[in-house]
Design an enzyme around this catalytic site. Structure first.
Site, short mmCIF file in Angstrom:
data_model
loop_
_atom_site.label_atom_id
_atom_site.label_comp_id
_atom_site.label_asym_id
_atom_site.label_seq_id
_atom_site.Cartn_x
_atom_site.Cartn_y
_atom_site.Cartn_z
N GLY A 15 0.79 -1.23 0.00
CA GLY A 15 0.00 0.00 0.00
C GLY A 15 0.82 1.28 0.00
O GLY A 15 0.30 2.34 0.37
N SER A 16 2.07 1.19 -0.44
CA SER A 16 2.86 2.43 -0.44
C SER A 16 2.30 3.44 -1.45
O SER A 16 2.36 4.65 -1.22
CB SER A 16 4.35 2.16 -0.69
OG SER A 16 4.58 1.72 -2.00
N ASN A 17 1.71 2.95 -2.54
CA ASN A 17 1.07 3.89 -3.48
C ASN A 17 -0.19 4.51 -2.87
O ASN A 17 -0.47 5.68 -3.09
CB ASN A 17 0.73 3.18 -4.80
CG ASN A 17 1.90 3.14 -5.75
OD1 ASN A 17 2.21 4.14 -6.40
ND2 ASN A 17 2.58 2.01 -5.82
N LEU A 88 -4.46 -7.28 -6.84
CA LEU A 88 -4.01 -8.45 -7.61
C LEU A 88 -5.12 -9.27 -8.26
O LEU A 88 -4.83 -10.12 -9.10
CB LEU A 88 -3.17 -9.37 -6.71
CG LEU A 88 -1.85 -8.77 -6.22
CD1 LEU A 88 -1.06 -9.80 -5.43
CD2 LEU A 88 -1.02 -8.26 -7.40
N ILE A 91 -10.40 -7.59 -12.22
CA ILE A 91 -11.66 -6.87 -12.02
C ILE A 91 -12.75 -7.52 -12.88
O ILE A 91 -12.58 -7.65 -14.11
CB ILE A 91 -11.50 -5.37 -12.39
CG1 ILE A 91 -10.47 -4.70 -11.46
CG2 ILE A 91 -12.83 -4.64 -12.36
CD1 ILE A 91 -10.87 -4.66 -10.00
N ASN A 105 -5.49 1.60 -13.52
CA ASN A 105 -4.50 0.72 -12.88
C ASN A 105 -3.11 1.25 -13.19
O ASN A 105 -2.89 1.93 -14.19
CB ASN A 105 -4.64 -0.70 -13.43
CG ASN A 105 -3.67 -1.67 -12.78
OD1 ASN A 105 -3.45 -1.63 -11.57
ND2 ASN A 105 -3.06 -2.52 -13.58
N HIS A 107 0.73 -0.30 -13.78
CA HIS A 107 1.48 -1.55 -13.97
C HIS A 107 2.97 -1.22 -13.96
O HIS A 107 3.39 -0.26 -14.63
CB HIS A 107 1.07 -2.20 -15.30
CG HIS A 107 1.70 -3.53 -15.49
ND1 HIS A 107 1.25 -4.67 -14.83
CD2 HIS A 107 2.77 -3.92 -16.21
CE1 HIS A 107 2.02 -5.69 -15.14
NE2 HIS A 107 2.95 -5.27 -15.98
N ASP A 148 -4.56 -5.98 -18.03
CA ASP A 148 -3.49 -5.10 -18.50
C ASP A 148 -3.62 -4.67 -19.96
O ASP A 148 -2.62 -4.42 -20.63
CB ASP A 148 -2.12 -5.77 -18.30
CG ASP A 148 -1.81 -5.99 -16.82
OD1 ASP A 148 -2.32 -5.22 -15.99
OD2 ASP A 148 -1.04 -6.91 -16.52
N GLU A 177 6.37 5.70 -9.92
CA GLU A 177 4.95 5.58 -9.56
C GLU A 177 4.54 6.70 -8.61
O GLU A 177 3.49 7.32 -8.79
CB GLU A 177 4.69 4.22 -8.89
CG GLU A 177 4.86 3.07 -9.85
CD GLU A 177 4.57 1.71 -9.23
OE1 GLU A 177 4.28 0.79 -9.99
OE2 GLU A 177 4.66 1.58 -7.99
C1 GRF Z 1 3.25 -1.31 -7.63
O1 GRF Z 1 4.52 -1.52 -8.15
C2 GRF Z 1 2.23 -1.27 -8.73
O2 GRF Z 1 2.73 -0.87 -9.95
C3 GRF Z 1 1.81 -2.68 -8.85
O3 GRF Z 1 1.84 -3.20 -7.54
C4 GRF Z 1 2.79 -2.47 -6.78
C5 GRF Z 1 2.12 -2.03 -5.52
O4 GRF Z 1 3.04 -1.54 -4.58
N1 GRF Z 1 0.55 -2.79 -9.53
P1 GRF Z 1 2.51 -0.90 -3.23
O5 GRF Z 1 1.61 -1.92 -2.54
O6 GRF Z 1 1.77 0.35 -3.57
O7 GRF Z 1 3.74 -0.63 -2.42
#
Ligand code: GRF
Length: 191
Positions: A15-17, A88, A91, A105, A107, A148, A177
């Protein structure tokens, strides 16, 4: 004054994003994170949501497959944009149809290369390096019925240097990202 926009995020992993997107919009009163939806109660994103006080909804495979309940929940959250951030599961078509052009999404590679089933997380970076690529990158795309393969919104590249490892490449990709995903979201919401 521009109206308020609602976003909903889906995540399965660290969940870092999600955290990065939440920080990007923290001071922006036009954007509300209405929910973070997660299929894995043991995932790092759960702790992040608790710490950041983000509304978290967890579901299991049967709930996801039956879909009616989830669609009801989603409609109630009134999302202007649904953002997959390391989610993961594929959808379902009914969800794509319920929110046309509203699900995106990210990728961690340059699609159409290194996408599709099984291409997630470190598997992607390992495959890219094994293939001898000179560059990789990120792809932000709309989600359609196929893994994708939705229309590409943005791609950004990174150079693969000598001695690159899947871990070092993952670090470079994450940086891209963090920089670009919130900007794309903002552009889609506000033009
Ligand atoms: C990211 O690299 C994103 O591109 C992919 O999954 C990863 C998620 O990383 N779809 P995080 O959980 O946000 O750290």
């Amino acid at each position: 004054m521009q109206s308020q926009k609602n976003i909903v995020l889906f995540a399965s992993g660290s969940g870092s994003n999600v955290e990065n997107i939440a920080s990007f919009f923290r001071e922006d009163s036009r954007v509300r994170i209405k929910g973070v939806l997660c299929n894995n109660p043991g995932a790092g994103v759960v702790d992040r949501c608790k710490r950041l006080k983000l509304p978290l909804f967890c579901f299991n495979r049967p709930a996801f497959q039956e879909l009616d309940g989830l669609l009801h929940l989603l409609r109630g959250l009134e999302p202007d944009l649904i953002i997959l951030a390391g989610f993961l599961w594929k959808i379902p078509e009914d969800m794509v149809r319920a929110f046309p052009q509203k699900i995106i999404n990210i990728h961690p590679a340059l699609l159409p290369g290194f996408g599709g089933k099984g291409m997630y997380g470190m598997h992607v970076h390992e495959a890219v390096l094994k293939h001898g690529e000179k560059e990789s990158g990120i792809t932000v795309h709309f989600v359609n019925e196929a893994y994708d393969q939705g229309a590409i919104i943005l791609q950004e590249k990174v150079v693969i240097t000598e001695g690159e490892t899947p871990e070092s490449l993952a670090g470079k990709i994450h940086k891209l990202e963090y920089k670009h995903y919130p900007e794309v979201i903002s552009n889609l919401l506000f033009g």
